[in-house]
Write a protein that holds these residues in place. Sequence first.
Motif, PDB file in Angstrom:
ATOM      1  N   ASN A 152       0.832  -1.204   0.000  1.00  0.00           N
ATOM      2  CA  ASN A 152       0.000   0.000   0.000  1.00  0.00           C
ATOM      3  C   ASN A 152       0.867   1.254   0.000  1.00  0.00           C
ATOM      4  OD1 ASN A 152      -2.129  -1.753   0.392  1.00  0.00           O
ATOM      5  ND2 ASN A 152      -2.400  -1.269   2.562  1.00  0.00           N
ATOM      6  N   ASN A 153       0.303   2.336  -0.517  1.00  0.00           N
ATOM      7  CA  ASN A 153       0.925   3.659  -0.406  1.00  0.00           C
ATOM      8  C   ASN A 153       2.418   3.613  -0.721  1.00  0.00           C
ATOM      9  OD1 ASN A 153      -1.616   4.397   0.509  1.00  0.00           O
ATOM     10  ND2 ASN A 153      -1.043   4.040   2.635  1.00  0.00           N
ATOM     11  N   SER A 154       2.736   3.055  -1.854  1.00  0.00           N
ATOM     12  CA  SER A 154       4.143   2.860  -2.181  1.00  0.00           C
ATOM     13  C   SER A 154       4.502   3.478  -3.524  1.00  0.00           C
ATOM     14  CB  SER A 154       4.472   1.369  -2.169  1.00  0.00           C
ATOM     15  OG  SER A 154       4.368   0.872  -0.848  1.00  0.00           O
ATOM     16  N   LEU A 155       5.785   3.687  -3.695  1.00  0.00           N
ATOM     17  CA  LEU A 155       6.288   4.401  -4.873  1.00  0.00           C
ATOM     18  C   LEU A 155       7.491   3.666  -5.435  1.00  0.00           C
ATOM     19  CD1 LEU A 155       6.425   7.022  -6.613  1.00  0.00           C
ATOM     20  CD2 LEU A 155       7.731   8.050  -4.741  1.00  0.00           C
ATOM     21  N   ILE A 156       7.468   3.435  -6.722  1.00  0.00           N
ATOM     22  CA  ILE A 156       8.608   2.819  -7.400  1.00  0.00           C
ATOM     23  C   ILE A 156       9.056   3.845  -8.424  1.00  0.00           C
ATOM     24  CG2 ILE A 156       9.324   0.944  -8.955  1.00  0.00           C
ATOM     25  CD1 ILE A 156       6.512   0.258  -6.628  1.00  0.00           C
ATOM     26  N   ARG A 175      -2.778  -1.299  -3.035  1.00  0.00           N
ATOM     27  CA  ARG A 175      -3.547  -0.046  -3.043  1.00  0.00           C
ATOM     28  C   ARG A 175      -2.611   1.141  -3.131  1.00  0.00           C
ATOM     29  NH1 ARG A 175      -8.693  -1.006  -0.693  1.00  0.00           N
ATOM     30  NH2 ARG A 175      -9.058   1.230  -0.576  1.00  0.00           N
ATOM     31  N   ASN A 176      -2.971   2.092  -3.951  1.00  0.00           N
ATOM     32  CA  ASN A 176      -2.219   3.350  -4.053  1.00  0.00           C
ATOM     33  C   ASN A 176      -0.721   3.106  -4.266  1.00  0.00           C
ATOM     34  OD1 ASN A 176      -1.470   6.081  -3.940  1.00  0.00           O
ATOM     35  ND2 ASN A 176      -1.320   6.072  -1.708  1.00  0.00           N
ATOM     36  N   VAL A 177      -0.405   2.610  -5.433  1.00  0.00           N
ATOM     37  CA  VAL A 177       0.997   2.355  -5.785  1.00  0.00           C
ATOM     38  C   VAL A 177       1.319   3.113  -7.077  1.00  0.00           C
ATOM     39  CG1 VAL A 177       2.709   0.602  -6.392  1.00  0.00           C
ATOM     40  CG2 VAL A 177       0.929   0.073  -4.706  1.00  0.00           C
TER      41      VAL A 177
HETATM   42  C1  LIG Z   1      -0.470   7.224  -1.633  1.00  0.00           C
HETATM   43  O1  LIG Z   1       0.889   6.843  -1.556  1.00  0.00           O
HETATM   44  C2  LIG Z   1       1.792   7.930  -1.493  1.00  0.00           C
HETATM   45  C3  LIG Z   1       3.191   7.351  -1.501  1.00  0.00           C
HETATM   46  O2  LIG Z   1       3.486   6.907  -2.790  1.00  0.00           O
HETATM   47  C4  LIG Z   1       1.535   8.758  -0.250  1.00  0.00           C
HETATM   48  O3  LIG Z   1       2.396   9.876  -0.216  1.00  0.00           O
HETATM   49  C5  LIG Z   1       0.092   9.213  -0.248  1.00  0.00           C
HETATM   50  O4  LIG Z   1      -0.189   9.876   0.969  1.00  0.00           O
HETATM   51  C6  LIG Z   1      -0.850   8.019  -0.390  1.00  0.00           C
HETATM   52  N1  LIG Z   1      -2.221   8.472  -0.525  1.00  0.00           N
HETATM   53  C7  LIG Z   1      -3.178   8.089   0.304  1.00  0.00           C
HETATM   54  C8  LIG Z   1      -4.534   8.623   0.029  1.00  0.00           C
HETATM   55  O5  LIG Z   1      -2.967   7.349   1.261  1.00  0.00           O
END
Ligand SMILES: *[C@@H]1O[C@H](CO)[C@@H](O)[C@H](O)[C@H]1NC(C)=O
Length: 404
Positions: A152-156, A175-177
């Motif tokens: 989740n919430n990750s960045l490549i 989720r949210n990659v």
């Molecule tokens: C989605 O992931 C990014 C990191 O890539 C993070 O900065 C951002 O807060 C996240 N968005 C949500 C809605 O959690």
Amino acid sequence: MEQKHLIFLVIFGVLLPLSAHAAVFDIRKYEIQKGDITIALLQAWMIAINETTPAKILIPKGEWTLKQAYLPGPSKAPLELQVEGTVKALADPYQIPNKEREWVTINYISGFTLSGGGTFDGNAKLAWTKNDCHKNKNCMKLPINLSFNFINNSLIKDITTKDSKNFHVNLISSRNVTFQRFRVSAPADSPNTDGLHIARGVGYTIIDSIIETGDDCISMGDELSDVLIKNVRCGPGHGISIGSLGKNIQEKDIARITVDNCTFLNSDNGIRIKTWPSAPATLTITDLKFTNLNMVNVSNPIIFDQQYCPYNLCSLDKPSLIQISKVKIDNIKGTSFTQEVLIFSCSTTKPCQDVQIGNVDLKYIGDPTLGEATTKCQNVKYVSTGKQNPPLCAKTSTPKPLPK
Ligand SMILES: *[C@@H]1O[C@H](CO)[C@@H](O)[C@H](O)[C@H]1NC(C)=O
Ligand SMILES: *[C@@H]1O[C@H](CO)[C@@H](O)[C@H](O)[C@H]1NC(C)=O
Ligand SMILES: *[C@@H]1O[C@H](CO)[C@@H](O)[C@H](O)[C@H]1NC(C)=O
Ligand SMILES: *[C@@H]1O[C@H](CO)[C@@H](O)[C@H](O)[C@H]1NC(C)=O
Ligand SMILES: *[C@@H]1O[C@H](CO)[C@@H](O)[C@H](O)[C@H]1NC(C)=O
Ligand SMILES: CC(=O)N[C@H]1CO[C@H](CO)[C@@H](O)[C@@H]1O
């Protein structure tokens, strides 16, 4: 100033700014064996995921060998894997320690970043020669480069993956990659080397990236929503695809997929949707936007193929039960290597609904004796809102067998 104070100041001056940054775990501090980081990476990972403040694992510049890596979370704090060097797989696919797993797997983690400008080199030239899966059902499965599952919430970002033995990247159940400035490179004739395969997730973004490969640039599986593919250059390769879908009755819906401002170069398709006829699944594929796409010598710039049946491995008796609806196509321009530049081969029982077609300007540059570009329209309910060249769904369009 007393020396004691000076030391105090120096220590503070160094430590304070550092403490605001992540703790760095350089893999050179762990058990590297003749450039093989298999053990060192795992050691650094196990310690770094335990940090309660942001941590970073560094694979510095240089060439490193990695037999395989299974890197599970969770981590206690955000974790970054900074790859500055080239990480190479073993050339012989039979030497991979765990044949059930991918080459590099990152699982069950949130707030993860993969960065650094480095390269994952699947070192697959030998493996491809052993890949006979197109004719041998019991062929050895070759591992993919990178597999991300349940993240989740990750960045490549700023990562290259090169010459994978199979799919380059798998992103599943996440989720949210975001993939940013991601680069995939493999020769046009490498078998089954999809760039990114994404499925079962919400909020995937692929942006500012270049994908050159032998199979699909990006392929999308089921149970997927809120995907943005933007500023991507694709080709060579088989284009950006949704599917193939329909074979598994459990398959779930696909919604809100946007492909915007992308360029396709000599690719075997631009945008392709593939669903199997005579197949049980009844999912819907809805809310699709394909906008501002530049086609350069592309075969099938846009093709919705609901009679997808490669190598005649299926029966065309019954139509696909998958409903495609709410599609926006606008500002598609460039050149096509096939005469039918837009193909809507939709299901007879589930016609494509609410397809909005704006500006299209596609020129046929294949065999000049065949004439001008055409479009093919079967079971599609569309409205046109812009200017189309060639004209949409002209009656003169002669059906041709669909490409494999
Ligand atoms: C989605 O992931 C990014 C990191 O890539 C993070 O900065 C951002 O807060 C996240 N968005 C949500 C809605 O959690
Ligand atoms: C992780 O931290 C816990 C305590 O916070 C400790 O018990 C455990 O041994 C640590 N694991 C590793 C691999 O360092
Ligand atoms: C990711 O998000 C899902 C849905 O909110 C949650 O169930 C899952 O535990 C999260 N995974 C991680 C590794 O944080
Ligand atoms: C479209 O993509 C091109 C090439 O990637 C990029 O230079 C340009 O800035 C993008 N335009 C927009 C509006 O994002
Ligand atoms: C156009 O695409 C076709 C089919 O992929 C290929 O054979 C041909 O070489 C391409 N032409 C150019 C000028 O790249
Ligand atoms: C070795 C392996 O498990 N490969 C998998 C790579 O990803 C694709 C798509 O998810 C799977 O079909 C392969 O089995």
